[in-house]
Structures are given as structure tokens and as C-alpha cells.
Design a protein around this motif. Structure first.
Motif, mmCIF file in Angstrom:
data_model
loop_
_atom_site.group_PDB
_atom_site.id
_atom_site.type_symbol
_atom_site.label_atom_id
_atom_site.label_comp_id
_atom_site.label_asym_id
_atom_site.label_seq_id
_atom_site.Cartn_x
_atom_site.Cartn_y
_atom_site.Cartn_z
ATOM 1 N N LEU A 137 10.931 -53.873 16.787
ATOM 2 C CA LEU A 137 10.233 -54.451 17.515
ATOM 3 C C LEU A 137 10.737 -55.870 18.100
ATOM 4 O O LEU A 137 10.719 -56.806 17.001
ATOM 5 N N LEU A 138 10.898 -56.206 19.088
ATOM 6 C CA LEU A 138 11.393 -57.352 19.567
ATOM 7 C C LEU A 138 10.194 -58.110 20.321
ATOM 8 O O LEU A 138 9.530 -57.549 21.021
ATOM 9 N N THR A 139 10.312 -59.612 20.196
ATOM 10 C CA THR A 139 9.513 -60.344 21.090
ATOM 11 C C THR A 139 10.014 -61.308 21.985
ATOM 12 O O THR A 139 11.250 -61.932 21.150
ATOM 13 N N PHE A 140 10.042 -61.270 23.145
ATOM 14 C CA PHE A 140 10.725 -62.103 24.042
ATOM 15 C C PHE A 140 9.720 -63.171 24.408
ATOM 16 O O PHE A 140 8.670 -63.256 24.126
ATOM 17 N N GLN A 141 10.196 -64.105 25.231
ATOM 18 C CA GLN A 141 9.477 -65.303 25.748
ATOM 19 C C GLN A 141 8.150 -64.845 26.402
ATOM 20 O O GLN A 141 8.215 -63.645 26.886
ATOM 21 N N GLN A 142 7.117 -65.811 26.239
ATOM 22 C CA GLN A 142 5.739 -65.236 26.802
ATOM 23 C C GLN A 142 5.209 -64.147 26.090
ATOM 24 O O GLN A 142 4.383 -63.439 26.459
ATOM 25 N N GLY A 143 5.459 -63.680 24.762
ATOM 26 C CA GLY A 143 5.171 -62.746 23.996
ATOM 27 C C GLY A 143 5.193 -61.401 24.424
ATOM 28 O O GLY A 143 4.845 -60.481 23.924
ATOM 29 N N GLU A 144 6.298 -61.128 25.357
ATOM 30 C CA GLU A 144 6.678 -59.734 26.004
ATOM 31 C C GLU A 144 7.149 -58.989 24.919
ATOM 32 O O GLU A 144 8.135 -59.304 24.147
ATOM 33 N N ARG A 145 6.633 -57.654 24.327
ATOM 34 C CA ARG A 145 7.348 -57.033 23.394
ATOM 35 C C ARG A 145 7.838 -55.675 23.577
ATOM 36 O O ARG A 145 7.589 -55.072 24.574
ATOM 37 N N ARG A 146 9.189 -55.413 23.163
ATOM 38 C CA ARG A 146 9.793 -54.111 23.513
ATOM 39 C C ARG A 146 10.219 -53.595 22.239
ATOM 40 O O ARG A 146 10.723 -54.386 21.405
ATOM 41 N N ARG A 147 10.151 -52.198 22.080
ATOM 42 C CA ARG A 147 10.674 -51.579 20.943
ATOM 43 C C ARG A 147 12.011 -50.851 21.431
ATOM 44 O O ARG A 147 12.106 -50.318 22.474
ATOM 45 N N PHE A 148 12.952 -50.575 20.533
ATOM 46 C CA PHE A 148 14.243 -50.129 20.780
ATOM 47 C C PHE A 148 14.351 -49.117 19.357
ATOM 48 O O PHE A 148 14.212 -49.619 18.298
ATOM 49 N N HIS A 149 14.592 -47.889 19.692
ATOM 50 C CA HIS A 149 15.140 -47.093 18.569
ATOM 51 C C HIS A 149 16.337 -47.650 17.827
ATOM 52 O O HIS A 149 17.507 -47.734 18.462
#
Ligand code: FE2
Length: 382
Positions: A15-27
Motif C-alpha cells: 500500500l503506497l501513499t502519495f502526496q495529498q494522501g492518495e493511496r494506491r495498492r500494487f500486487h
């Protein structure tokens, strides 16, 4: 900007968090398959050097952290470390809701109606060959609208091949490398008469169809013979709004198309009139009354409604508010995306003459040329 990373799902994902709290998961399997190291991807040509069989099925993340905007991970059982650029991950993120609307369009595409006449994409043929900005913009317009006009070319037999050379290669067919469009005494195809032709895509009986068509004018003093173009995607969208069931019938069942010409040609294809990708993206239109064969893939219970939708799509395509009409002068041409934009012509006869030459080409080559020009303009290839 990538900020934090956390191993989740027992190491099956991050689980990654980018700027402004945007979250994206990667398998984990996706990350491993897309590793950028020199043993996974060729540094010379960017091609993948491994297959999935080279990656252990029991792959898992043992560690994930962010260092200077890069994702650093360790994977077991390979016991290897990999690094990923944060901006690259953001660009390639897939953790979002899938499209739900049937017939959605790629962001590079925009549908149009008769009002496109005021801003029909047009370029000078000499500038197309000499000026990369003109070329890039004109090709981007083809990608967006599926139609572009050209002016100022030489009035010479075969000049259309020089135009095609600007973005690709002619696609040779049984009609030749290029073909003549003028009245014939005993025509092999109705296109070679003076009859008017309703809006159609060319050669739906091929698989795949020619994806681009160029028509180049050498003479046009006959009365009539105007060209008309219409956006099949806009017509399909209108059908969907008016009659969603009819849209689904034309997208959900295959039509059949056939061309039997001279003795050695018998081309046949089985494809839908409205083609959707499995996720619902609108990707193609095949529409041609001259070469539609008997439809045998639509159940009896749906045939009447299918014909009603087919009729309505044809009416929409012929509606004056949908199309753009123009008359080509000698040395002028137009290019259409034949998977989307239909062309038509008014009848012509009597005084004067009309002589066009046409040829087919492939859209993938055009998009490749455009992608390289866009990379150059951004400085990616510097
Ligand atoms: Fe045609």
C-alpha cells in the motif's frame, strides 16, 4: 511524490501513499513482473527478458520502504531487492474502479457532429513533410477526431503514397497498392460508378479491416461528387441514449459482411457493427449496406429489434446535423480512421470528370509516429 509504503495482505501487495494522501495498492506479482532491473528488462530495447514461469508462484514481499521518492522492496523466496520510481508507479497505478458505462471512450478521442466543419483538422501537405509541429498536431487530430483534411499537394498520379509515407505504409489489397475511384464502364465495385454512396466504413468484409483510408483528388469538375464524413462513435452514442437495448444488440451480436468480386476474391467477416472492448470501451464501427451479408447470428427473438436498431443507426448516420460535407479540389485529400469515421459521397454525372485515388494504411503506424513526435516534443528522446 511517493511518501510511504506498507506491506499488506501477508506480503501479496504493498500500500503506497502519495502526496495529498492518495493511496494506491500494487500486487507483488505485478511489481515483480514489471521490475526495471537489467536482468528483467533489456536496457537496450526495453523488452522483457523473463517470462512468468521464471517468477516463483509463492512470491511475497518481505520489506517495503520509501527512499528519496523511490519504492524499495525485498522479495522472497528470490531474496532479491527491487527499486521503482515513484512517478512511474503513479503513472501506472491500476487501483481504481473499473469503467461501468458501456461505450466509454479513450481520453484521446472526442466525438463530433456537423459543427466540426468550422474546425475541420486541416494541414498543408508540404508543411506535413517539412514541419514536425504541423505533423504532430495533424496526427493528434486524427487520433482525436478520426478525420483530417490535406491541401496544397501535387496533382500527380500516385501522390497519395507520399502522404502515407509521412506516417506509415500503404496496405495492399486485392484493389492494389492504391486504387482509382472514377466511373468505370463495367465496375468491379459500386464505388467505381457515379452513384451516390451512403455513409459507410470501407471493407468490413476484411479481418482486420483497413484501419485508415486516404482519398486523394486529382480531378473534380463533375457536378456533385461531394464528400461527406460522419462520426460513427457519435451515432453509436446517440443510439445508446435513445435505445440502450438496440445499442446492446448491435454490440452484442455479430453481423456478417461479404465481398465477391472478380473470380478470385471472396472475402468474408463476422463481426459486430458496434465493437466494444471487454470492459465496454467503444473501439469500432462497421457499417456498409453494400457488403452486409445475410445475418445468421442473431436469434429469431431478437432479429426484429436488431433490424430496428440497425435502421435507426443508419438514420442517425445520414442526419444532416451529424455529418460534414466538403468538395475536394485537385491536390487535396482526406484521411479517415476507418474503424470509426464513415464516408459518403453525393452522386455525380454528366459534365466534367471526377478522379480520386485511394489507399489504405494502418492506424498503429500513425499512432507510433505520433507517439515518437510527442516524446520528442516533451524532450524524452533528447
Ligand atoms: Fe468507401
Amino acid at each position: 511524490m511517493l511518501e510511504t509504503a506498507e506491506v499488506i495482505d501477508d506480503g501479496q501487495a504493498v500500500l503506497l501513499t502519495f502526496q495529498q494522501g492518495e493511496r494506491r495498492r500494487f500486487h507483488t506479482i505485478w511489481l515483480r513482473d514489471n521490475a526495471q532491473d537489467a536482468a528483467t528488462r533489456s536496457p537496450d530495447n526495453g523488452q522483457r527478458l523473463i517470462s512468468l514461469a521464471d517468477i516463483p508462484a509463492a512470491l511475497r514481499l518481505t520489506e517495503a520502504r520509501v527512499e528519496a521518492g523511490r519504492l524499495m522492496v525485498a522479495m522472497a523466496p528470490e531474496g532479491r531487492d527491487f527499486a521503482y520510481d515513484g512517478a512511474w508507479l503513479w503513472q501506472h497505478a491500476y487501483d481504481r474502479e473499473p469503467p461501468t458505462r458501456r461505450g466509454w471512450l479513450d481520453a484521446h478521442r472526442e466525438t463530433w457532429d456537423a459543427s466540426l466543419a468550422e474546425r475541420l483538422p486541416t494541414a498543408d501537405i508540404t508543411a506535413l513533410g517539412n514541419d514536425t509541429t504541423t505533423k504532430r498536431r495533424w496526427l493528434a487530430d486524427i487520433r482525436r477526431y478520426g478525420i483530417g483534411k490535406l491541401t496544397g499537394g501535387p496533382v500527380e498520379d500516385g501522390a497519395l503514397l507520399e502522404v502515407v509515407a509521412q506516417f506509415g505504409f500503404p496496405r495492399e489489397t486485392n484493389y492494389g497498392r492504391y486504387f482509382e475511384v472514377r466511373s468505370e464502364i463495367a465496375p468491379t465495385n459500386l464505388a467505381f460508378t457515379g452513384l451516390g454512396l451512403p455513409a459507410h466504413t470501407d471493407n468490413p468484409y476484411r479481418d482486420p479491416v483497413p484501419t485508415l483510408q486516404l482519398l486523394y483528388c486529382l480531378e473534380n469538375s463533375a457536378a456533385g461528387g461531394d464528400n461527406r464524413v460522419v462520426d460513427g462513435f457519435r451515432a453509436a452514442q446517440r443510439l445508446r441514449e435513445e435505445n440502450p437495448h438496440g445499442f446492446e444488440l448491435l454490440a452484442g451480436y455479430c453481423a456478417r459482411f461479404e465481398y465477391r468480386g472478380l473470380g478470385d476474391v471472396c472475402l468474408q467477416a463476422r463481426r459486430p457493427m458496434i465493437e466494444l472492448a471487454p470492459d465496454g470501451e467503444l473501439i469500432g464501427i462497421r457499417f456498409n449496406n453494400r457488403s452486409a451479408a445475410p445475418f445468421t447470428d442473431i436469434p429469431y427473438a431478437d432479429m426484429a429489434a436488431y433490424y430496428a436498431a440497425y435502421r435507426r443507426l443508419g438514420e442517425l448516420l445520414e442526419s444532416p446535423e451529424m455529418g460534414v460535407t466538403f468538395k475536394l479540389a485537385p491536390g487535396e485529400a482526406f484521411l479517415v480512421d476507418n474503424t470509426r469515421v464513415l464516408h459518403a459521397r453525393t452522386g455525380y454525372s454528366g459534365e466534367g470528370s471526377r478522379w480520386l485515388q485511394g489507399c489504405y494504411a494502418d492506424r498503429d503506424s500513425l499512432l507510433s509516429t505520433l507517439a515518437c513526435l510527442e516524446a520528442d516534443a516533451r524532450g524524452d528522446n533528447a
